[in-house]
Design a protein around this motif. Structure first.
Motif, PDB file in Angstrom:
ATOM      1  N   MET A 105      -0.656   2.590 -13.512  1.00  0.00           N
ATOM      2  CA  MET A 105      -0.003   2.392 -12.029  1.00  0.00           C
ATOM      3  C   MET A 105      -1.242   1.517 -11.470  1.00  0.00           C
ATOM      4  SD  MET A 105       2.664   3.870 -10.661  1.00  0.00           S
ATOM      5  CE  MET A 105       2.660   4.354  -9.363  1.00  0.00           C
ATOM      6  N   ARG A 106      -2.405   1.208 -12.088  1.00  0.00           N
ATOM      7  CA  ARG A 106      -3.333   0.346 -11.736  1.00  0.00           C
ATOM      8  C   ARG A 106      -3.083  -0.966 -12.209  1.00  0.00           C
ATOM      9  NH1 ARG A 106      -8.481   2.250 -10.662  1.00  0.00           N
ATOM     10  NH2 ARG A 106      -9.450   0.568 -11.780  1.00  0.00           N
ATOM     11  N   ARG A 107      -2.006  -1.238 -12.968  1.00  0.00           N
ATOM     12  CA  ARG A 107      -1.668  -2.653 -13.301  1.00  0.00           C
ATOM     13  C   ARG A 107      -0.334  -3.115 -12.622  1.00  0.00           C
ATOM     14  NH1 ARG A 107      -2.617  -0.144 -18.233  1.00  0.00           N
ATOM     15  NH2 ARG A 107      -0.635   0.132 -18.904  1.00  0.00           N
ATOM     16  N   PHE A 108       0.543  -2.283 -12.606  1.00  0.00           N
ATOM     17  CA  PHE A 108       1.642  -2.458 -11.747  1.00  0.00           C
ATOM     18  C   PHE A 108       2.284  -1.258 -11.168  1.00  0.00           C
ATOM     19  CE2 PHE A 108       6.376  -2.403 -11.289  1.00  0.00           C
ATOM     20  CZ  PHE A 108       6.696  -3.607 -10.582  1.00  0.00           C
ATOM     21  N   SER A 109       2.439  -1.075  -9.745  1.00  0.00           N
ATOM     22  CA  SER A 109       2.682   0.097  -8.980  1.00  0.00           C
ATOM     23  C   SER A 109       3.995   0.147  -8.917  1.00  0.00           C
ATOM     24  CB  SER A 109       2.008   0.114  -7.535  1.00  0.00           C
ATOM     25  OG  SER A 109       2.468   1.169  -7.004  1.00  0.00           O
ATOM     26  N   THR A 110       4.455   1.495  -9.372  1.00  0.00           N
ATOM     27  CA  THR A 110       5.964   1.826  -9.306  1.00  0.00           C
ATOM     28  C   THR A 110       6.046   2.870  -8.206  1.00  0.00           C
ATOM     29  OG1 THR A 110       5.814   3.238 -11.151  1.00  0.00           O
ATOM     30  CG2 THR A 110       6.464   1.025 -11.464  1.00  0.00           C
ATOM     31  N   PHE A 111       5.127   3.022  -7.141  1.00  0.00           N
ATOM     32  CA  PHE A 111       5.321   3.915  -6.084  1.00  0.00           C
ATOM     33  C   PHE A 111       6.116   3.389  -5.069  1.00  0.00           C
ATOM     34  CE2 PHE A 111       3.110   4.844  -2.023  1.00  0.00           C
ATOM     35  CZ  PHE A 111       3.414   6.422  -2.138  1.00  0.00           C
ATOM     36  N   VAL A 112       7.330   3.966  -4.761  1.00  0.00           N
ATOM     37  CA  VAL A 112       8.066   3.876  -3.611  1.00  0.00           C
ATOM     38  C   VAL A 112       7.339   4.597  -2.259  1.00  0.00           C
ATOM     39  CG1 VAL A 112      10.481   3.419  -2.523  1.00  0.00           C
ATOM     40  CG2 VAL A 112       9.821   2.984  -4.898  1.00  0.00           C
TER      41      VAL A 112
END
Length: 288
Positions: free
Chosen positions: A148-155
């Motif tokens: 998640m530090r490289r690409f966030s998948t948090f909606v």
């Protein structure tokens, strides 16, 4: 008998009454009923024509005196939040009827501080006064804090967290603007327990052509991404098109199974019905 926890839905809005109407329609259909809705009108057209059509919902409207943009509007909404739990939701996104019940149950079961769910990325088109899906894409990825530090998948829309986290973290960071949600996720993850719910209970409105959706704009995002990276020590991050990033090998490798729950039916709002009735009355009056 203990009362179920109050959930405050935090929604900034600016001149999107039809979409806001559909969000309120989706909230009116929730199987979980103990909710407060705080709508912050960011100095746009009055939202009263929509809000008055949902008297069964506990809605508090805050009218901003100037256009402060969406992160400032979210922070203003937090000042009105009375719930033990907070659920951010953009005015053009939608929640399936069981979503809030699922999210509350997860926080109650796990004792986590923040839960986020999978989603469907939906490209909507307007048809007969309601949005229908032109395309649907499951958005479900493993909960991997390092990734998640490289690409966030948090909606952020439809996520649920304990309001008390703000006592420790403070408000959303307005400086990172486009990346306020990624920043919030990282800040929460550093100090609190976070869980993913493998159910696509959120319908995330996204137009590949961009339109008015902030996620579709790239040209002015670089300074905010650099600030986010500096703040969290993330290194150099790309500002590629969102859908191109989803095809990167490390992102594809994080794909996960999810449960699809939306039946595909539109959330036709009372506002749309009211507008259609007004138009019919005007047409009749013109003929007469």
């Amino acid at each position: 008998m203990n009362m179920p926890p109050l959930v405050t839905v935090v929604t900034p809005t600016y001149n999107r009454l039809p979409e806001l109407g559909e969000l309120l329609e989706s909230l009116s259909r929730q199987t979980y009923k103990r909710l407060q809705i705080v709508i912050v009108n960011d100095n746009g057209a009055s939202v009263d024509p929509v809000v008055r059509l949902y008297p069964e919902l506990d809605i508090r409207v805050v009218d901003m005196e100037r256009n402060g943009k969406h992160v400032a509007a979210r922070n203003r909404a937090l000042a009105e939040a009375e719930g033990e739990y907070v659920m951010p939701c953009d005015d053009d996104d939608l929640l399936v009827p069981t979503h809030m019940e699922t999210m509350v149950a997860e926080l109650e079961r796990s004792g986590a501080d923040l839960a986020y769910s999978d989603a469907e990325i939906v490209e909507f088109v307007w048809k007969d006064g309601a949005r229908t899906a032109a395309s649907r894409l499951p958005f479900a990825y493993r909960h991997d804090l390092e990734a998640m530090r490289r690409f966030s998948t948090f909606v952020p829309s439809g996520s649920l967290y304990r309001r008390s986290v703000h006592d420790t973290l403070g408000a959303f960071d307005e400086r990172v603007y486009h990346y306020w949600d990624w920043d919030f996720f990282l800040r929460v993850s550093e100090r609190f327990d976070v869980v993913r719910v493998p159910t696509a209970g959120v319908l995330y409105a996204f137009a590949q052509s961009g339109g008015t959706n902030l996620s579709g704009q790239l040209e002015d995002m670089r300074p905010y991404l650099d600030l986010l990276s500096e703040k969290h020590g993330l290194g150099e991050l790309p500002t590629k098109n969102f859908f191109l990033l989803l095809e990167e090998p490390d992102v594809r490798g994080r794909k996960a199974e999810t449960t699809i729950v939306w039946d595909g039916e539109p959330f036709r709002s009372r506002y749309a019905a009211s507008a259609a009735a007004d138009a019919a009355d005007a047409e009749k009056a013109a003929r007469d």
